[in-house]
Scaffold this motif. Sequence first.
Motif, PDB file in Angstrom:
ATOM      1  N   LEU A  25       0.821  -1.208   0.000  1.00 57.84           N
ATOM      2  CA  LEU A  25       0.000   0.000   0.000  1.00 57.84           C
ATOM      3  C   LEU A  25       0.854   1.255   0.000  1.00 57.84           C
ATOM      4  O   LEU A  25       0.513   2.261  -0.645  1.00 57.84           O
ATOM      5  CB  LEU A  25      -0.941  -0.020   1.215  1.00 57.84           C
ATOM      6  CG  LEU A  25      -2.097  -1.031   1.135  1.00 57.84           C
ATOM      7  CD1 LEU A  25      -2.716  -1.236   2.506  1.00 57.84           C
ATOM      8  CD2 LEU A  25      -3.147  -0.567   0.134  1.00 57.84           C
ATOM      9  N   LEU A  26       1.957   1.216   0.715  1.00 59.31           N
ATOM     10  CA  LEU A  26       2.867   2.362   0.697  1.00 59.31           C
ATOM     11  C   LEU A  26       3.541   2.498  -0.667  1.00 59.31           C
ATOM     12  O   LEU A  26       3.745   3.622  -1.163  1.00 59.31           O
ATOM     13  CB  LEU A  26       3.917   2.206   1.797  1.00 59.31           C
ATOM     14  CG  LEU A  26       3.375   2.256   3.237  1.00 59.31           C
ATOM     15  CD1 LEU A  26       4.486   1.960   4.236  1.00 59.31           C
ATOM     16  CD2 LEU A  26       2.731   3.607   3.528  1.00 59.31           C
ATOM     17  N   LEU A  27       3.860   1.352  -1.287  1.00 61.37           N
ATOM     18  CA  LEU A  27       4.448   1.402  -2.632  1.00 61.37           C
ATOM     19  C   LEU A  27       3.439   1.935  -3.645  1.00 61.37           C
ATOM     20  O   LEU A  27       3.827   2.582  -4.626  1.00 61.37           O
ATOM     21  CB  LEU A  27       4.930   0.013  -3.037  1.00 61.37           C
ATOM     22  CG  LEU A  27       6.215  -0.460  -2.356  1.00 61.37           C
ATOM     23  CD1 LEU A  27       6.504  -1.916  -2.697  1.00 61.37           C
ATOM     24  CD2 LEU A  27       7.399   0.420  -2.784  1.00 61.37           C
ATOM     25  N   ASP A  28       2.142   1.653  -3.435  1.00 60.79           N
ATOM     26  CA  ASP A  28       1.110   2.246  -4.302  1.00 60.79           C
ATOM     27  C   ASP A  28       1.258   3.765  -4.335  1.00 60.79           C
ATOM     28  O   ASP A  28       1.195   4.396  -5.398  1.00 60.79           O
ATOM     29  CB  ASP A  28      -0.288   1.899  -3.781  1.00 60.79           C
ATOM     30  CG  ASP A  28      -0.668   0.449  -4.015  1.00 60.79           C
ATOM     31  OD1 ASP A  28      -0.004  -0.221  -4.821  1.00 60.79           O
ATOM     32  OD2 ASP A  28      -1.641  -0.009  -3.389  1.00 60.79           O
ATOM     33  N   SER A  29       1.430   4.339  -3.158  1.00 58.55           N
ATOM     34  CA  SER A  29       1.568   5.796  -3.070  1.00 58.55           C
ATOM     35  C   SER A  29       2.841   6.269  -3.750  1.00 58.55           C
ATOM     36  O   SER A  29       2.857   7.320  -4.415  1.00 58.55           O
ATOM     37  CB  SER A  29       1.568   6.231  -1.596  1.00 58.55           C
ATOM     38  OG  SER A  29       0.351   5.896  -0.981  1.00 58.55           O
ATOM     39  N   PHE A  30       3.911   5.497  -3.591  1.00 63.57           N
ATOM     40  CA  PHE A  30       5.162   5.861  -4.257  1.00 63.57           C
ATOM     41  C   PHE A  30       4.982   5.859  -5.772  1.00 63.57           C
ATOM     42  O   PHE A  30       5.381   6.809  -6.468  1.00 63.57           O
ATOM     43  CB  PHE A  30       6.256   4.880  -3.852  1.00 63.57           C
ATOM     44  CG  PHE A  30       7.548   5.067  -4.609  1.00 63.57           C
ATOM     45  CD1 PHE A  30       8.430   6.077  -4.264  1.00 63.57           C
ATOM     46  CD2 PHE A  30       7.870   4.237  -5.682  1.00 63.57           C
ATOM     47  CE1 PHE A  30       9.619   6.257  -4.968  1.00 63.57           C
ATOM     48  CE2 PHE A  30       9.049   4.405  -6.384  1.00 63.57           C
ATOM     49  CZ  PHE A  30       9.938   5.414  -6.033  1.00 63.57           C
ATOM     50  N   PHE A  31       4.365   4.803  -6.298  1.00 68.68           N
ATOM     51  CA  PHE A  31       4.173   4.704  -7.751  1.00 68.68           C
ATOM     52  C   PHE A  31       3.243   5.802  -8.264  1.00 68.68           C
ATOM     53  O   PHE A  31       3.467   6.362  -9.347  1.00 68.68           O
ATOM     54  CB  PHE A  31       3.613   3.333  -8.114  1.00 68.68           C
ATOM     55  CG  PHE A  31       4.605   2.214  -7.928  1.00 68.68           C
ATOM     56  CD1 PHE A  31       5.942   2.387  -8.244  1.00 68.68           C
ATOM     57  CD2 PHE A  31       4.211   0.987  -7.432  1.00 68.68           C
ATOM     58  CE1 PHE A  31       6.867   1.368  -8.074  1.00 68.68           C
ATOM     59  CE2 PHE A  31       5.122  -0.044  -7.257  1.00 68.68           C
ATOM     60  CZ  PHE A  31       6.460   0.151  -7.576  1.00 68.68           C
ATOM     61  N   ALA A  32       2.190   6.092  -7.504  1.00 68.14           N
ATOM     62  CA  ALA A  32       1.300   7.186  -7.912  1.00 68.14           C
ATOM     63  C   ALA A  32       2.053   8.504  -7.951  1.00 68.14           C
ATOM     64  O   ALA A  32       1.832   9.345  -8.828  1.00 68.14           O
ATOM     65  CB  ALA A  32       0.112   7.270  -6.957  1.00 68.14           C
ATOM     66  N   GLY A  33       2.975   8.679  -6.976  1.00 63.12           N
ATOM     67  CA  GLY A  33       3.779   9.901  -6.976  1.00 63.12           C
ATOM     68  C   GLY A  33       4.661  10.010  -8.205  1.00 63.12           C
ATOM     69  O   GLY A  33       4.841  11.114  -8.759  1.00 63.12           O
TER      70      GLY A  33
END
Length: 351
Positions: free
Chosen positions: A78-86
Amino acid sequence: MKNDLSSNPLRQLYRRTYVLRVLGMGLGTLPIAVVLQQRHGSWQAWAWAVLVCFAWPHLAFLMARHGRDPAAAERRNLLLDSFFAGTCAPLMHFNLLPSVVLIAVVAADKVTTGIRGLWLRSLGWTAAGIVLGGLLTGFAAAPASDMAVVVASLPILVIHTLVVSAISYSLVRRVQLQNLRLKELAHTDPLTGLHTRRHWEQGIAAMLAALRPDATATLLLIDLDDFKVVNDTHGHPIGDDVLRAIGAIVREHAADRGLAGRLGGDEIALVLPVDSSAAGAIAERIRADVESLRFPLAPSLRCSVSIGIASRPRGENHPRQWIEAADRALYQAKDAGRNRVGSHAPDLPPL
């Protein structure tokens, strides 16, 4: 047992987020693709978009499913989701609408997990993705969103929002139903279907407080004769069948006008808004119905109950004296030979 089969709800988190991840990333492809096409994006940009939007959701699922701790693995995902969206924001040269939508959608997914503080921790990962992507793209900026980009952004904005709302509604309804079930379990004896003692006593206290001084009501105290012998002879499962059957009989006679509760063990109380004569007739029918019970798994078993009756004490709004009077009448029935009705009401003719 495999980790993904654990009863811990957090260990099943990756299954719930998988659908949202596939949907959100998949729909996010549309505005990204439109922006990349408009600015003639490099093959590296296209490859990264395909990796993030199509490959990552399935990779994240597999990582969590086969990880030693699926819950911890999914929190990292879930944290990587945010990284990729960034990283997608600088990839689109910070095109305003799709950049904001993608980051907001990913943040909303964190909220739906119910993990406290996850969305706040994810902001740092989003910022890291923006910085890394910006370094690779030179922080090129073209924030204007034309009509094509707006239209391409609508599916993720509308569909994802509706799906998240539907999932949230489903979770809320599930919690509400569970709360209702817990309330029911707290108020209802699971074996007999009658009120628990505490709930029954609360109901009696409330009823006495609401009754007019001249209103009539009668308490029936019902006790299964020789219940210990039933359990010792036929076993506790048959004893449970007996209590279940007696509970059904009492519920039938209580209908909507009476208040019936299991006081404990084999003792049942029933309050009826009738005088002692009418209550005596009902008590006799209950006694006869119990006597006629037959059990296929114990053909030789014959049951009986003794019932004590007490009219509502005049001018007394506390249930204790009422219960004590019915209890004395019950023991009179027991002493007289069981399988009969005893009365503490002077106006009740002998049965």
